[in-house]
Design a protein around this motif. Structure first.
Motif, PDB file in Angstrom:
ATOM      1  N   ILE A  56       0.838  -1.203   0.000  1.00  0.00           N
ATOM      2  CA  ILE A  56       0.000   0.000   0.000  1.00  0.00           C
ATOM      3  C   ILE A  56       0.875   1.256   0.000  1.00  0.00           C
ATOM      4  CG2 ILE A  56      -1.718   1.317   1.287  1.00  0.00           C
ATOM      5  CD1 ILE A  56      -2.689  -1.339   2.484  1.00  0.00           C
ATOM      6  N   ALA A  57       1.828   1.291   0.921  1.00  0.00           N
ATOM      7  CA  ALA A  57       2.639   2.493   1.111  1.00  0.00           C
ATOM      8  C   ALA A  57       3.470   2.831  -0.122  1.00  0.00           C
ATOM      9  CB  ALA A  57       3.553   2.312   2.320  1.00  0.00           C
ATOM     10  N   PHE A  58       4.009   1.813  -0.784  1.00  0.00           N
ATOM     11  CA  PHE A  58       4.866   2.060  -1.947  1.00  0.00           C
ATOM     12  C   PHE A  58       4.085   2.698  -3.092  1.00  0.00           C
ATOM     13  CE2 PHE A  58       7.053   0.591  -5.862  1.00  0.00           C
ATOM     14  CZ  PHE A  58       8.281   1.186  -5.640  1.00  0.00           C
ATOM     15  N   ASN A  59       2.785   2.458  -3.124  1.00  0.00           N
ATOM     16  CA  ASN A  59       1.981   2.937  -4.240  1.00  0.00           C
ATOM     17  C   ASN A  59       1.071   4.116  -3.900  1.00  0.00           C
ATOM     18  OD1 ASN A  59       2.277   0.897  -6.637  1.00  0.00           O
ATOM     19  ND2 ASN A  59       2.260  -0.329  -4.779  1.00  0.00           N
ATOM     20  N   GLN A  60       0.741   4.300  -2.625  1.00  0.00           N
ATOM     21  CA  GLN A  60      -0.243   5.321  -2.315  1.00  0.00           C
ATOM     22  C   GLN A  60       0.073   6.150  -1.078  1.00  0.00           C
ATOM     23  OE1 GLN A  60      -3.956   4.349  -0.564  1.00  0.00           O
ATOM     24  NE2 GLN A  60      -5.129   5.254  -2.211  1.00  0.00           N
ATOM     25  N   LYS A  61       0.896   5.621  -0.210  1.00  0.00           N
ATOM     26  CA  LYS A  61       1.268   6.300   1.035  1.00  0.00           C
ATOM     27  C   LYS A  61       0.057   6.560   1.944  1.00  0.00           C
ATOM     28  CE  LYS A  61       5.271   8.523  -1.081  1.00  0.00           C
ATOM     29  NZ  LYS A  61       5.966   9.792  -1.374  1.00  0.00           N
ATOM     30  N   PHE A  62      -0.873   5.624   1.934  1.00  0.00           N
ATOM     31  CA  PHE A  62      -2.010   5.641   2.861  1.00  0.00           C
ATOM     32  C   PHE A  62      -2.852   6.917   2.775  1.00  0.00           C
ATOM     33  CE2 PHE A  62       1.125   2.834   4.800  1.00  0.00           C
ATOM     34  CZ  PHE A  62       0.358   1.687   4.950  1.00  0.00           C
ATOM     35  N   THR A  63      -3.053   7.410   1.568  1.00  0.00           N
ATOM     36  CA  THR A  63      -3.900   8.605   1.415  1.00  0.00           C
ATOM     37  C   THR A  63      -5.379   8.249   1.449  1.00  0.00           C
ATOM     38  OG1 THR A  63      -3.788   8.387  -1.007  1.00  0.00           O
ATOM     39  CG2 THR A  63      -2.160   9.818   0.061  1.00  0.00           C
ATOM     40  N   LEU A 171       7.837 -20.330   0.226  1.00  0.00           N
ATOM     41  CA  LEU A 171       7.618 -19.479   1.400  1.00  0.00           C
ATOM     42  C   LEU A 171       7.773 -17.993   1.054  1.00  0.00           C
ATOM     43  CD1 LEU A 171       9.359 -21.372   4.353  1.00  0.00           C
ATOM     44  CD2 LEU A 171       6.916 -21.131   3.885  1.00  0.00           C
ATOM     45  N   THR A 172       8.707 -17.693   0.185  1.00  0.00           N
ATOM     46  CA  THR A 172       8.914 -16.305  -0.232  1.00  0.00           C
ATOM     47  C   THR A 172       7.691 -15.771  -0.973  1.00  0.00           C
ATOM     48  OG1 THR A 172      11.300 -16.695  -0.431  1.00  0.00           O
ATOM     49  CG2 THR A 172      10.415 -14.754  -1.538  1.00  0.00           C
ATOM     50  N   ILE A 173       7.121 -16.599  -1.819  1.00  0.00           N
ATOM     51  CA  ILE A 173       5.910 -16.200  -2.549  1.00  0.00           C
ATOM     52  C   ILE A 173       4.753 -15.991  -1.567  1.00  0.00           C
ATOM     53  CG2 ILE A 173       4.159 -16.977  -4.193  1.00  0.00           C
ATOM     54  CD1 ILE A 173       6.412 -18.433  -5.688  1.00  0.00           C
ATOM     55  N   ALA A 174       4.603 -16.931  -0.629  1.00  0.00           N
ATOM     56  CA  ALA A 174       3.479 -16.881   0.307  1.00  0.00           C
ATOM     57  C   ALA A 174       3.614 -15.758   1.321  1.00  0.00           C
ATOM     58  CB  ALA A 174       3.349 -18.225   1.027  1.00  0.00           C
ATOM     59  N   TYR A 175       4.827 -15.510   1.807  1.00  0.00           N
ATOM     60  CA  TYR A 175       5.030 -14.553   2.894  1.00  0.00           C
ATOM     61  C   TYR A 175       5.346 -13.138   2.422  1.00  0.00           C
ATOM     62  CZ  TYR A 175       5.210 -18.444   6.221  1.00  0.00           C
ATOM     63  OH  TYR A 175       4.903 -19.539   6.990  1.00  0.00           O
ATOM     64  N   VAL A 176       5.851 -13.002   1.205  1.00  0.00           N
ATOM     65  CA  VAL A 176       6.277 -11.684   0.719  1.00  0.00           C
ATOM     66  C   VAL A 176       5.431 -11.216  -0.468  1.00  0.00           C
ATOM     67  CG1 VAL A 176       8.191 -10.303  -0.171  1.00  0.00           C
ATOM     68  CG2 VAL A 176       8.642 -12.145   1.467  1.00  0.00           C
ATOM     69  N   LEU A 177       5.454 -11.988  -1.552  1.00  0.00           N
ATOM     70  CA  LEU A 177       4.814 -11.536  -2.787  1.00  0.00           C
ATOM     71  C   LEU A 177       3.299 -11.418  -2.660  1.00  0.00           C
ATOM     72  CD1 LEU A 177       5.074 -10.714  -5.730  1.00  0.00           C
ATOM     73  CD2 LEU A 177       4.927 -13.145  -6.358  1.00  0.00           C
ATOM     74  N   LEU A 178       2.649 -12.437  -2.129  1.00  0.00           N
ATOM     75  CA  LEU A 178       1.187 -12.406  -2.044  1.00  0.00           C
ATOM     76  C   LEU A 178       0.670 -11.301  -1.111  1.00  0.00           C
ATOM     77  CD1 LEU A 178       0.271 -16.200  -2.167  1.00  0.00           C
ATOM     78  CD2 LEU A 178       0.243 -14.513  -4.016  1.00  0.00           C
ATOM     79  N   PRO A 179       1.249 -11.122   0.086  1.00  0.00           N
ATOM     80  CA  PRO A 179       0.822  -9.977   0.908  1.00  0.00           C
ATOM     81  C   PRO A 179       1.053  -8.634   0.211  1.00  0.00           C
ATOM     82  CG  PRO A 179       2.004 -11.546   2.258  1.00  0.00           C
ATOM     83  CD  PRO A 179       2.170 -11.997   0.834  1.00  0.00           C
ATOM     84  N   TYR A 180       2.178  -8.528  -0.489  1.00  0.00           N
ATOM     85  CA  TYR A 180       2.455  -7.294  -1.229  1.00  0.00           C
ATOM     86  C   TYR A 180       1.396  -7.065  -2.302  1.00  0.00           C
ATOM     87  CZ  TYR A 180       4.886  -3.790  -4.013  1.00  0.00           C
ATOM     88  OH  TYR A 180       5.208  -2.650  -4.697  1.00  0.00           O
ATOM     89  N   LEU A 181       1.061  -8.117  -3.047  1.00  0.00           N
ATOM     90  CA  LEU A 181       0.045  -8.000  -4.097  1.00  0.00           C
ATOM     91  C   LEU A 181      -1.322  -7.655  -3.523  1.00  0.00           C
ATOM     92  CD1 LEU A 181       0.946 -11.005  -6.446  1.00  0.00           C
ATOM     93  CD2 LEU A 181       1.364  -8.569  -6.838  1.00  0.00           C
ATOM     94  N   LEU A 182      -1.617  -8.193  -2.345  1.00  0.00           N
ATOM     95  CA  LEU A 182      -2.893  -7.879  -1.703  1.00  0.00           C
ATOM     96  C   LEU A 182      -2.960  -6.394  -1.345  1.00  0.00           C
ATOM     97  CD1 LEU A 182      -5.552  -9.116  -0.703  1.00  0.00           C
ATOM     98  CD2 LEU A 182      -4.454  -9.466   1.515  1.00  0.00           C
ATOM     99  N   GLY A 183      -1.875  -5.858  -0.822  1.00  0.00           N
ATOM    100  CA  GLY A 183      -1.825  -4.431  -0.519  1.00  0.00           C
ATOM    101  C   GLY A 183      -1.918  -3.586  -1.778  1.00  0.00           C
ATOM    102  N   LEU A 184      -1.208  -4.013  -2.817  1.00  0.00           N
ATOM    103  CA  LEU A 184      -1.242  -3.301  -4.101  1.00  0.00           C
ATOM    104  C   LEU A 184      -2.653  -3.290  -4.670  1.00  0.00           C
ATOM    105  CD1 LEU A 184       0.114  -2.022  -6.613  1.00  0.00           C
ATOM    106  CD2 LEU A 184       0.579  -4.362  -7.407  1.00  0.00           C
ATOM    107  N   ASN A 185      -3.348  -4.412  -4.535  1.00  0.00           N
ATOM    108  CA  ASN A 185      -4.711  -4.519  -5.082  1.00  0.00           C
ATOM    109  C   ASN A 185      -5.679  -3.523  -4.452  1.00  0.00           C
ATOM    110  OD1 ASN A 185      -7.565  -6.249  -4.542  1.00  0.00           O
ATOM    111  ND2 ASN A 185      -6.850  -6.100  -6.660  1.00  0.00           N
ATOM    112  N   LEU A 186      -5.389  -3.089  -3.239  1.00  0.00           N
ATOM    113  CA  LEU A 186      -6.276  -2.148  -2.565  1.00  0.00           C
ATOM    114  C   LEU A 186      -6.157  -0.728  -3.115  1.00  0.00           C
ATOM    115  CD1 LEU A 186      -6.073  -3.188   1.186  1.00  0.00           C
ATOM    116  CD2 LEU A 186      -7.763  -3.822  -0.520  1.00  0.00           C
ATOM    117  N   VAL A 187      -5.035  -0.436  -3.759  1.00  0.00           N
ATOM    118  CA  VAL A 187      -4.820   0.934  -4.221  1.00  0.00           C
ATOM    119  C   VAL A 187      -4.845   1.071  -5.740  1.00  0.00           C
ATOM    120  CG1 VAL A 187      -3.558   1.646  -2.169  1.00  0.00           C
ATOM    121  CG2 VAL A 187      -2.317   0.613  -4.055  1.00  0.00           C
ATOM    122  N   ARG A 188      -4.545  -0.020  -6.442  1.00  0.00           N
ATOM    123  CA  ARG A 188      -4.661   0.014  -7.904  1.00  0.00           C
ATOM    124  C   ARG A 188      -4.587  -1.396  -8.462  1.00  0.00           C
ATOM    125  NH1 ARG A 188       1.144   2.491  -9.103  1.00  0.00           N
ATOM    126  NH2 ARG A 188       2.354   0.569  -9.145  1.00  0.00           N
TER     127      ARG A 188
END
Length: 207
Positions: A56-63, A171-188
């Motif tokens: 979320i933060a990398f793409n929107q900074k919680f605006t 584990l890297t996909i499950a613990y890093v990439l997927l949570p990141y994608l979930l956050g990204l999906n909320l902003v764009r």
């Protein structure tokens, strides 16, 4: 007269047993909730939320403040509970040797039964998928992939946790990439080159 007396006895028994039955159900529910929290191992849970927030933060900074943030965290954490329950069941024999007294292994210590873990697992899968669906279809797919990874990682015939090369990658996909994608999906919806570089760097750091 006798029939009336018997009716009174049955009524009194029903009244006496009802509170005890309700009390037992409450105790069982509290036990399952406690087990759910126990299976949510906080160190990994915090890490999942961190990578989610980075998306979320990398793409929107919680605006933008949204209830979807809450649904996403619930979904993410529940998918992790689904992972720990199925993994503890799959590794119960090994854990009996390596972690015989670990509080984080309730199946080994006897504080939970196999059926308890299955109940928690089913509940966690349901909560994670429904919460994700309340966000969007892409979020649902991300969590569905996360849940599927749990089975590939822990269960036969794949059991990727025993594969020296594939285990860390999964584990890297499950613990890093997927949570990141979930956050990204909320902003764009789009996944830009910047996201590729940033998420790749995060995964390399995790490895």
């Amino acid at each position: 007269c006798l029939s009336r007396s018997l009716d009174c006895i049955h009524t009194n028994i029903g009244i006496a047993l009802a509170p005890k039955s309700s009390y037992s159900q409450v105790i069982i529910m509290l036990k399952l909730i406690g087990l759910y929290v126990r299976m949510l191992r906080y160190r990994v849970a915090v890490m999942l939320i961190m990578f989610f927030l980075l998306g979320i933060a990398f793409n929107q900074k919680f605006t933008l403040v949204s209830l979807n943030y809450v649904w996403a965290v619930i979904s993410l954490l529940s998918s992790y509970v689904a992972a720990t329950t199925i993994n503890d069941f799959a590794d119960r024999k090994i854990d009996n040797v390596n972690h015989p007294f670990s509080e984080g292994r309730p199946l080994v210590t006897g504080k939970a039964t196999t059926m308890d873990l299955f109940k928690i697992h089913g509940m966690a899968v349901f909560i994670s998928l429904v919460s994700a669906l309340l966000i969007s279809l892409p979020a649902f797919i991300i969590i569905l992939v996360s849940v599927a990874i749990n089975y590939f990682y822990s269960l036969e015939p794949f059991k990727l946790s025993y594969r020296t090369f594939f285990g860390p990658i999964i584990l890297t996909i499950a613990y890093v990439l997927l949570p990141y994608l979930l956050g990204l999906n909320l902003v764009r919806e789009s996944f830009t080159n910047s996201d590729v570089y940033f998420s790749s760097a995060l995964m390399l750091l995790f490895l």
